[in-house]
Design a protein around this motif. Structure first.
Motif, PDB file in Angstrom:
ATOM      1  N   ARG A 193       0.829  -1.210   0.000  1.00 31.25           N
ATOM      2  CA  ARG A 193       0.000   0.000   0.000  1.00 31.25           C
ATOM      3  C   ARG A 193       0.861   1.256   0.000  1.00 31.25           C
ATOM      4  N   ILE A 194       1.908   1.280   0.818  1.00 35.17           N
ATOM      5  CA  ILE A 194       2.784   2.456   0.875  1.00 35.17           C
ATOM      6  C   ILE A 194       3.488   2.676  -0.465  1.00 35.17           C
ATOM      7  N   VAL A 195       3.981   1.591  -1.044  1.00 36.90           N
ATOM      8  CA  VAL A 195       4.661   1.688  -2.337  1.00 36.90           C
ATOM      9  C   VAL A 195       3.693   2.148  -3.420  1.00 36.90           C
ATOM     10  N   ALA A 196       2.457   1.664  -3.373  1.00 29.29           N
ATOM     11  CA  ALA A 196       1.452   2.058  -4.358  1.00 29.29           C
ATOM     12  C   ALA A 196       1.136   3.549  -4.249  1.00 29.29           C
ATOM     13  N   LEU A 197       1.086   4.059  -3.024  1.00 23.79           N
ATOM     14  CA  LEU A 197       0.840   5.489  -2.837  1.00 23.79           C
ATOM     15  C   LEU A 197       1.986   6.320  -3.390  1.00 23.79           C
ATOM     16  N   ALA A 198       3.223   5.845  -3.191  1.00 19.16           N
ATOM     17  CA  ALA A 198       4.380   6.548  -3.750  1.00 19.16           C
ATOM     18  C   ALA A 198       4.315   6.547  -5.276  1.00 19.16           C
ATOM     19  N   ARG A 199       3.927   5.411  -5.854  1.00 22.67           N
ATOM     20  CA  ARG A 199       3.811   5.313  -7.318  1.00 22.67           C
ATOM     21  C   ARG A 199       2.744   6.284  -7.838  1.00 22.67           C
ATOM     22  N   LYS A 200       1.650   6.398  -7.101  1.00 21.39           N
ATOM     23  CA  LYS A 200       0.585   7.318  -7.498  1.00 21.39           C
ATOM     24  C   LYS A 200       1.088   8.759  -7.474  1.00 21.39           C
ATOM     25  N   ASP A 201       1.912   9.099  -6.472  1.00 23.30           N
ATOM     26  CA  ASP A 201       2.438  10.456  -6.354  1.00 23.30           C
ATOM     27  C   ASP A 201       3.498  10.760  -7.403  1.00 23.30           C
ATOM     28  N   LEU A 202       4.255   9.737  -7.814  1.00 22.45           N
ATOM     29  CA  LEU A 202       5.393   9.957  -8.704  1.00 22.45           C
ATOM     30  C   LEU A 202       5.106   9.658 -10.168  1.00 22.45           C
ATOM     31  N   GLY A 203       4.050   8.930 -10.431  1.00 22.98           N
ATOM     32  CA  GLY A 203       3.716   8.614 -11.822  1.00 22.98           C
ATOM     33  C   GLY A 203       4.085   7.186 -12.184  1.00 22.98           C
ATOM     34  N   ARG A 204       3.356   6.639 -13.132  1.00 28.82           N
ATOM     35  CA  ARG A 204       3.488   5.228 -13.502  1.00 28.82           C
ATOM     36  C   ARG A 204       4.874   4.882 -14.032  1.00 28.82           C
ATOM     37  N   ASP A 205       5.549   5.829 -14.672  1.00 29.04           N
ATOM     38  CA  ASP A 205       6.837   5.542 -15.306  1.00 29.04           C
ATOM     39  C   ASP A 205       8.021   5.663 -14.345  1.00 29.04           C
ATOM     40  N   TYR A 206       7.789   6.148 -13.139  1.00 25.70           N
ATOM     41  CA  TYR A 206       8.893   6.323 -12.198  1.00 25.70           C
ATOM     42  C   TYR A 206       9.325   4.984 -11.610  1.00 25.70           C
ATOM     43  N   ASP A 207      10.624   4.814 -11.398  1.00 22.72           N
ATOM     44  CA  ASP A 207      11.170   3.547 -10.898  1.00 22.72           C
ATOM     45  C   ASP A 207      11.016   3.460  -9.368  1.00 22.72           C
ATOM     46  N   VAL A 208       9.795   3.261  -8.941  1.00 20.07           N
ATOM     47  CA  VAL A 208       9.493   3.167  -7.506  1.00 20.07           C
ATOM     48  C   VAL A 208      10.137   1.918  -6.898  1.00 20.07           C
ATOM     49  N   ALA A 209      10.227   0.855  -7.667  1.00 22.69           N
ATOM     50  CA  ALA A 209      10.798  -0.392  -7.154  1.00 22.69           C
ATOM     51  C   ALA A 209      12.236  -0.202  -6.681  1.00 22.69           C
ATOM     52  N   THR A 210      12.990   0.628  -7.385  1.00 25.97           N
ATOM     53  CA  THR A 210      14.392   0.856  -7.015  1.00 25.97           C
ATOM     54  C   THR A 210      14.536   1.877  -5.900  1.00 25.97           C
ATOM     55  N   HIS A 211      13.774   2.963  -5.973  1.00 25.10           N
ATOM     56  CA  HIS A 211      14.045   4.116  -5.111  1.00 25.10           C
ATOM     57  C   HIS A 211      13.102   4.265  -3.905  1.00 25.10           C
ATOM     58  N   PHE A 212      11.959   3.607  -3.912  1.00 25.18           N
ATOM     59  CA  PHE A 212      11.008   3.780  -2.805  1.00 25.18           C
ATOM     60  C   PHE A 212      10.404   2.462  -2.328  1.00 25.18           C
ATOM     61  N   THR A 213      11.127   1.360  -2.518  1.00 26.10           N
ATOM     62  CA  THR A 213      10.667   0.062  -2.028  1.00 26.10           C
ATOM     63  C   THR A 213      11.738  -0.536  -1.120  1.00 26.10           C
ATOM     64  N   PRO A 214      11.636  -0.318   0.189  1.00 24.42           N
ATOM     65  CA  PRO A 214      12.656  -0.813   1.125  1.00 24.42           C
ATOM     66  C   PRO A 214      12.693  -2.334   1.201  1.00 24.42           C
ATOM     67  N   ARG A 215      13.825  -2.835   1.657  1.00 23.05           N
ATOM     68  CA  ARG A 215      13.982  -4.280   1.834  1.00 23.05           C
ATOM     69  C   ARG A 215      13.407  -4.753   3.173  1.00 23.05           C
ATOM     70  N   TYR A 216      13.215  -3.834   4.108  1.00 25.85           N
ATOM     71  CA  TYR A 216      12.743  -4.196   5.435  1.00 25.85           C
ATOM     72  C   TYR A 216      11.235  -3.961   5.570  1.00 25.85           C
ATOM     73  N   LYS A 217      10.664  -4.428   6.644  1.00 23.06           N
ATOM     74  CA  LYS A 217       9.226  -4.277   6.882  1.00 23.06           C
ATOM     75  C   LYS A 217       8.911  -2.880   7.410  1.00 23.06           C
ATOM     76  N   PRO A 218       7.687  -2.399   7.158  1.00 21.40           N
ATOM     77  CA  PRO A 218       7.303  -1.101   7.719  1.00 21.40           C
ATOM     78  C   PRO A 218       7.464  -1.074   9.238  1.00 21.40           C
ATOM     79  N   TRP A 219       8.087   0.002   9.728  1.00 16.82           N
ATOM     80  CA  TRP A 219       8.330   0.252  11.142  1.00 16.82           C
ATOM     81  C   TRP A 219       9.439  -0.599  11.739  1.00 16.82           C
ATOM     82  N   ASP A 220      10.192  -1.369  10.902  1.00 15.72           N
ATOM     83  CA  ASP A 220      11.490  -1.859  11.367  1.00 15.72           C
ATOM     84  C   ASP A 220      12.425  -0.666  11.497  1.00 15.72           C
TER      85      ASP A 220
END
Length: 495
Positions: free
Chosen positions: A272-299
């Motif tokens: 959900r958090i990543v999807a919101l970032a994608r919505k804010d940045l646009g479909r073509d933005y590389d959210v997977a690389t720059h806004f998708t952490p390897r850890y769990k939320p609130w780690d």
């Protein structure tokens, strides 16, 4: 041989508060309201009220907690912005100190360097160094209340990179921001991806030619409105204090619910958090690389950007994010491990805080040195086998002040309890049944670097540190003070 003179002693205090920031001023107001007869003083190492909010002066400085919970329970936040800027928060803290008359109790330029407990006298002897004269003063107090925060004001975490000496530009740290720095039209690289970095990037992008946030790995970044419509509506409909209380409880309940969902359903919340970032940045933005952490939320702490200001700066091309590691500095910028070079006129090292405990003061108990890393935290407010000492330490998953307010109320309750029974000493005694665990479960670098110096928590009550305001509220307001772990004694007899 000339004898070394001891620091002059002053009259015995009932409570000595260390720190005149958000926590220290709040603690003083609670004492003023709940224990009006107590003689107290506040020692502040710097020359101004405000702590963090007076120290940090970098562009865009703000809170990533809303002011309905970062604000005090007893003083409504009346400004329209929930995510407030640093100067507004500083003014709020100073206004509180003036309003309740606690400013006159502050001794500025007094840094606590040592504190020693005497069971025979049932008091602390606190050595404070005067920043102007270099002289030491000795204050004696029945109760020591540490509100000095959790990080060093004198130094930040500063990794060294190969080739820095060759860089022709300017390198700065947010904690020591040069007020004469002109970044208009300059190329800026901000190293880091935490709360400071996501604040700096959009703020500097307003005047810089371009700002790049360089991160080793992504962080969870969530957009929230800077103003809450429901708060404005309730201010129109309800009396001031009631509107603030209703808003505060709604925000508390909402944040507790979201945190619980994040811990119970981490993968769904992550999506959900990543999807919101994608919505804010646009479909073509590389959210997977720059806004998708390897850890769990609130780690690690989730970063908040008010009104999506950082996302907007990226969309408009005024800012960008690069995810890679640094190979070395060059005369004109930074070379990355991938071979790319980032051109820069200014590099901002937003690389983190340097944590400390009890303000780095040397603590001893009946002549024996005390090491915080070997102690257990009692209810997140006192330390095992340390008498008559409390410390303010806020939540990691919510506003700092929520826990600081509860702690101050509990300290006042404890002091009144001791007065009624003519007790002089209160000390939580550690039993063999409480296993030691990390005080904070965060995987963030600044926490892991300090893990050995931080106190521990136990695996059961009352040694566990709850990241839950409601649970703490019930325990602190209604839990027994004489719970079998807290031991009480009179002057001269250490319980």
């Amino acid at each position: 041989m000339t004898a070394v003179s001891s620091p002059p002693e002053e009259p015995l205090l009932d409570v000595l508060i260390v720190g005149a920031g958000l926590s220290g001023i709040g603690a003083a107001v609670h004492l003023h309201k709940r224990c009006p007869g107590k003689r107290y003083a506040i020692l502040e190492a710097r020359d101004a009220i405000g702590g963090t909010w007076d120290l940090f002066r970098y562009p865009g400085i703000r809170s990533d907690s809303d002011m309905y919970t970062l604000g005090y329970a007893f003083k409504p936040w009346l400004a329209s912005k929930a995510i407030a800027d640093g100067p507004s928060i500083l003014n709020y803290v100073r206004e509180t100190a003036r309003e309740y008359g606690v400013a006159k109790h502050i001794r500025f330029g007094h840094k606590v360097v040592a504190a020693s407990w005497s069971s025979a006298d049932a008091c602390w002897s606190v050595e404070a160094r005067d920043s102007k004269t270099g002289e030491s003063r000795l204050l004696r107090t029945r109760f020591l209340y540490m509100c000095s925060g959790y990080y060093s004001y004198d130094k930040a975490y500063r990794p060294q990179f190969e080739g820095e000496d060759s860089f022709a530009g300017t390198i700065v740290q947010p904690q020591f921001w040069p007020q004469d720095l002109d970044y208009s039209g300059k190329r800026v690289v901000v190293i880091g991806s935490g709360a400071t970095a996501v604040t700096l990037v959009p703020a500097m992008a307003e005047r810089a030619s371009h700002v790049t946030m360089l991160q080793r790995s992504p962080t969870y970044v969530v957009s929230r409105p800077s103003e809450y419509e429901f708060a404005a509506r309730w201010r129109r409909l309800l009396p001031e204090k009631l509107a603030y209380a209703v808003t505060r409880w709604r925000v508390i309940a909402e944040s507790m619910f979201l945190y619980r969902m994040a811990r119970k359903y981490p993968e769904e919340v992550k999506r959900r958090i990543v999807a919101l970032a994608r919505k804010d940045l646009g479909r073509d933005y590389d959210v997977a690389t720059h806004f998708t952490p390897r850890y769990k939320p609130w780690d690690q702490r989730v970063c908040v950007v008010p009104d999506g200001d950082m996302f907007r700066a990226i969309r408009e091309g005024r800012a960008s994010v690069v995810t890679d590691t640094i190979e070395r500095f060059t005369p004109t910028g930074i070379r990355l491990a991938c071979g790319q070079e980032l051109a820069a006129d200014i590099v901002v090292m937003a690389t983190g805080l340097q944590l400390n405990v009890l303000g780095d003061a040397a603590i001893s108990i009946d002549g024996q040195p005390f090491k915080p890393g070997q102690a257990l935290s009692y209810k997140g407010m006192m330390l095992s086998d340390v008498p008559n000492l409390a410390l303010a330490f806020g939540y990691t998953n919510a506003s700092w002040t929520l826990k600081a307010d509860l702690t101050a109320a509990w300290v006042c309750r404890l002091l009144r309890y001791m007065d009624r029974r003519k007790l002089a000493i209160a000390v939580p005694r550690r039993g063999h049944e409480a296993g030691a665990q990390p005080f904070v479960s965060f995987t963030s670098g600044y926490v892991q670097r300090a893990i050995d110096m931080l106190p521990k928590q136990g695996d059961r009550k009352p040694w566990q540190v709850y990241q839950n305001y409601l649970q703490d509220l019930l325990m602190i307001r209604f839990g027994r003070l004489a719970d079998g772990v807290m031991h009480f004694g009179r002057k001269g007899t250490m319980p």
